[in-house]
Design an enzyme around this catalytic site. Structure first.
Site, PDB file in Angstrom:
ATOM      1  N   GLU A   1       8.441  -4.072  -4.076  1.00 24.48           N
ATOM      2  CA  GLU A   1       8.475  -2.948  -5.014  1.00 24.48           C
ATOM      3  C   GLU A   1       9.491  -1.902  -4.542  1.00 24.48           C
ATOM      4  OE1 GLU A   1       4.294  -1.962  -5.028  1.00 24.48           O
ATOM      5  OE2 GLU A   1       3.840  -4.019  -5.620  1.00 24.48           O
TER       6      GLU A   1
ATOM      7  N   ALA B   1       3.264  -6.137  -8.420  1.00 21.83           N
ATOM      8  CA  ALA B   1       2.419  -7.319  -8.580  1.00 21.83           C
ATOM      9  C   ALA B   1       2.340  -8.018  -7.221  1.00 21.83           C
ATOM     10  CB  ALA B   1       3.023  -8.238  -9.641  1.00 21.83           C
ATOM     11  N   GLU B   2       1.420  -7.547  -6.383  1.00 19.25           N
ATOM     12  CA  GLU B   2       1.378  -8.054  -5.002  1.00 19.25           C
ATOM     13  C   GLU B   2       1.056  -9.543  -4.927  1.00 19.25           C
ATOM     14  OE1 GLU B   2       0.329  -5.072  -5.875  1.00 19.25           O
ATOM     15  OE2 GLU B   2       1.474  -3.749  -4.564  1.00 19.25           O
TER      16      GLU B   2
ATOM     17  N   ASP C   1      -2.525  -1.296   2.860  1.00 19.18           N
ATOM     18  CA  ASP C   1      -3.743  -1.286   2.040  1.00 19.18           C
ATOM     19  C   ASP C   1      -3.571  -2.165   0.790  1.00 19.18           C
ATOM     20  OD1 ASP C   1      -5.043   1.575   3.252  1.00 19.18           O
ATOM     21  OD2 ASP C   1      -2.874   1.421   3.237  1.00 19.18           O
ATOM     22  N   PHE C   2      -2.344  -2.290   0.304  1.00 21.32           N
ATOM     23  CA  PHE C   2      -2.118  -3.048  -0.941  1.00 21.32           C
ATOM     24  C   PHE C   2      -2.141  -4.560  -0.703  1.00 21.32           C
ATOM     25  CE2 PHE C   2       0.905   0.652  -2.283  1.00 21.32           C
ATOM     26  CZ  PHE C   2      -0.150   1.546  -2.217  1.00 21.32           C
TER      27      PHE C   2
ATOM     28  N   HIS D   1      -4.680   4.669   1.694  1.00 22.25           N
ATOM     29  CA  HIS D   1      -3.312   4.609   2.228  1.00 22.25           C
ATOM     30  C   HIS D   1      -3.322   4.877   3.732  1.00 22.25           C
ATOM     31  CE1 HIS D   1      -2.229   4.930  -1.990  1.00 22.25           C
ATOM     32  NE2 HIS D   1      -0.945   4.839  -1.703  1.00 22.25           N
TER      33      HIS D   1
END
Ligand SMILES: Cc1ncc(C[n+]2csc(CCOP(=O)(O)OP(=O)(O)O)c2C)c(N)n1
Length: 660
Positions: free
Chosen positions: A363, A393-394, A419-420, A463
């Site tokens: 991203e 869109a991980e 965290d994502f 985060h």
């Protein structure tokens, strides 16, 4: 020539393939009932026309990604029946030596990149294989089969978003058998045709009769032609019927009789036989084909039953490959003072230069160079094909990395915040980590995930986490936590050279920190801890930012006459057990310090290992220090009350020296 341009007897090859699949499935069920197969099998009876029709429209070099209901795709790909049946029977002679089984086999040499036991997970992987096709210009099209239930999954959505955005040569074929396990799809999805959903991705969607191999073949041929000419992905809904149960143990108590009767009436194998006869084929010719196929299948079945089970002595093999040799960049070695984040950029720059197979995406990674600037100006230098922005869109980012890696690229992807990772862990844990093991070491997924983590003033609970232990827990993944600009650079280069998936947890707090970085010259390989300081009274074992705090603590302790060893592990996988042992033996007292909260943190693993193997060398029990088991608040004052400090480490180390 397409199947639909053929008539009469020319449909015979399709019939042959379809009865091979049908006979394979019938024998597999019998083998399961006879106890030759452990666990569940999901058969594709009633859906044979789909793989047969689809593959008739594709080239042998094209790629297939299937689901757990994938035996038919494997047969149609030409995976040898012996090796296939033996794999379903989990035998040593199976195509994956019994490590894939019925639901998770792979055979890239035959075009089958893999089945998948996680609903819809194959879609991002297939998109990655299509990305490799697009980048290398190898002309391949990738087809991924999913069920109707899979259209509710995020992975399918993200894979399609990614494929549409890159206009990838991908075909998603949805085998709509009306059932998502035990639930009818119409009870879940409020659209009349699943193909209508394609419009939302800006790609063509079509619904075809999945009982008819010719209709499937025509639709796939059209989609493949579009894909090969740069027209991007397509979605095909192939309506079909599930002739049997969801899996071998399913009693189908939920299924109306009328639905089962409809499936029998629509049986595509019987329909094709009637069609062949109607168009002039002789009954005797069909019987000959049927006898030949039965003989082949019986031989494969007999061979599978007679085949040995895998040797248990090899059960631990092929989790990781051999360490990659340290590459020499061939460049003049030099040292420069760089910030941590710039050291990352320079590692990426050098790997992009040295290896044409490296692609960098994530991203905001392309045009803007990332929210922390780690990829700044790389797109200018290497172009937007190799360095690009991805959709948010991980699952697609990580899944596409798996697929691209399987097809020969070395993706280095950025997950903006650690965290994502949590929204897309499937692609690392269930997918990337399995490739080497399932393929008995024949295939690997050389990809690197860079992310950053930790708490900084104002960063909220979503985060701020330090998640390295979660991934270090997973066999098949490598995990590094660099603490200095030099390590941020060298460990990233080592990671790119590695043939197994590597996750690097960089430190956002340390991005601005500066240090001398060796550029060019020989690179190190993955693994290896580093002693930051040596002292005989106590050892502080640490990694990431905590290792720097440990160093500060050790300096202060020296002022009080306590000499501490500071061991920066750098890599949690592979773990440098020898360095830990040396630290224990030198001091007899060990404090493990990490940023993450204590329970289940990686410190517990180190304490356990020392307790199990180095107990006699200890003068005191191993102690741990980390964050307490709380969430992390953004308020700086609250954060400070929770986070690790040099002072806290120093107190804990001094207390440990006093024990006994
Ligand atoms: C992510 C995930 N959720 C749930 C499951 C359990 N599961 C296995 S198969 C299946 C049904 C999927 O239905 P569909 O996509 O229509 O495919 P079909 O089984 O009909 O081929 C489910 C829910 C799973 N394997 N993976």
């Amino acid at each position: 020539m397409t199947l639909s341009e053929l008539t009469g007897l020319s449909l015979l090859p399709a019939y042959r393939s379809m009865i091979t699949i049908r006979g394979f499935e019938e024998r597999a069920l019998a083998l399961r009932r006879a106890g030759e197969i452990a666990g569940s099998i999901h058969l594709c009876t009633g859906q044979e026309a789909i793989p047969v029709g689809a593959l008739a429209a594709l080239e042998p070099s094209d790629r297939v990604v299937a689901t757990y209901r994938g035996h038919g795709w494997a047969v149609a790909c030409g995976v040898p029946l012996d090796a296939l049946m033996a794999e379903v029977c989990q035998r040593a002679t199976g195509i994956n030596g019994g490590r894939g089984g019925s639901a998770h086999m792979m055979a890239p040499a035959h075009g089958l990149l893999g089945e998948n036991s996680i609903v819809a997970a194959g879609v991002p992987i297939a998109a990655g294989a299509a990305l490799a096709a697009q980048l290398t210009g190898n002309g391949r099209v990738v087809i991924v089969s999913v069920g109707d239930g899979a259209t509710s999954q995020g992975a399918l959505h993200e894979g399609l978003v990614f494929a549409a955005f890159k206009q990838l040569p991908l075909i998603v074929i949805c085998e709509n058998n009306g059932w998502s396990e035990m639930t009818p799809i119409d009870a879940i999805v409020p659209v009349e045709r699943l193909a209508e959903r394609a419009a939302g991705y800006g790609i063509p969607g079509t619904t075809v009769d999945g009982d008819d191999p010719v209709a499937v073949q025509d639709a796939v041929a059209e989609a493949a032609a579009r894909a090969r000419s740069g027209g991007g992905p397509s979605f095909i809904e192939a309506r079909c019927h599930r002739l049997g149960a969801h899996y071998n143990g399913d009693l189908e108590h939920y299924r109306p009789k009328a639905d089962r009767d409809a499936a029998v009436a629509a049986d595509p194998v019987a329909a094709l036989r009637r069609r062949l006869l109607a168009s002039g084929a002789a009954e005797a010719d069909l019987l000959t084909v049927e006898d030949e196929v039965a003989a082949e299948l019986d031989a494969a079945t007999g061979a599978a039953i007679a085949a040995p089970h895998p040797d248990a002595a090899g059960a631990r093999d092929h989790v990781y490959g051999a360490p990659a040799a340290a590459p020499d960049s061939g460049e003049q070695a030099e040292e420069q003072e760089l910030t941590y984040v710039k050291a990352v950029t320079e590692a990426l720059r050098r790997e992009l230069r040295a290896r044409p197979e490296v692609v960098v995406y994530g991203e905001d990674v392309g045009a803007s160079g990332g929210i922390f600037g780690a990829t700044r100006q790389l797109q200018e230098e290497f172009g937007s094909e190799r360095v690009f922005d991805s959709p948010i869109a991980e699952s697609a980012i990580l899944g596409a990395a798996v697929g691209a890696a399987l097809e020969g690229l070395r993706p280095v992807v950025e997950i903006m915040w650690g965290d994502f990772l949590l929204v897309a862990l499937d692609q690392l844990v269930n997918q990337a980590a399995n490739v080497r093991y399932v393929s008995s070491g024949k295939h690997c997924a050389p990809l690197v995930v860079r992310t950053q983590q930790g708490a900084t003033p104002g960063s909220c609970a979503q985060h701020s986490q330090s998640l390295e232990a979660l991934l270090a827990h997973i066999p098949g993944l490598r995990v590094g936590v660099p603490a200095t600009p030099q390590d941020a650079h060298a460990m990233l280069r080592a990671a790119v050279a590695e043939d197994d998936p590597v996750i690097l947890f960089e430190s956002r707090a340390l991005y601005p920190s500066k240090g001398l970085v060796g550029l060019g010259g020989e690179c190190e390989a993955v693994g290896g801890a580093r002693f930051r300081r040596e002292g005989g009274d106590v050892a502080i074992v640490s990694w990431g930012p905590a290792a720097l705090l440990a160093e500060q603590a050790a300096e202060r302790l020296a002022g009080d006459g306590i000499e501490a060893t500071v061991l920066d592990l750098r890599w949690l996988s592979p773990l440098d057990d020898a360095a830990i042992a040396a630290a224990v033996e030198r001091t007899g007292r060990v404090l493990v310090a990490h940023d993450a909260n204590l329970t289940g943190g990686f410190g517990a693993e180190i304490a356990a290992r020392i307790g199990e193997t180095l107990f006699d060398a200890l003068d005191a029990p191993v102690r741990r220090i980390g964050a307490p088991d709380t969430r992390i608040p953004p308020a700086p004052g609250l954060q400070q009350a929770l986070l690790l400090s040099a002072e806290g480490i120093g107190h804990a180390a001094a207390a440990l020296v006093r024990v006994g």
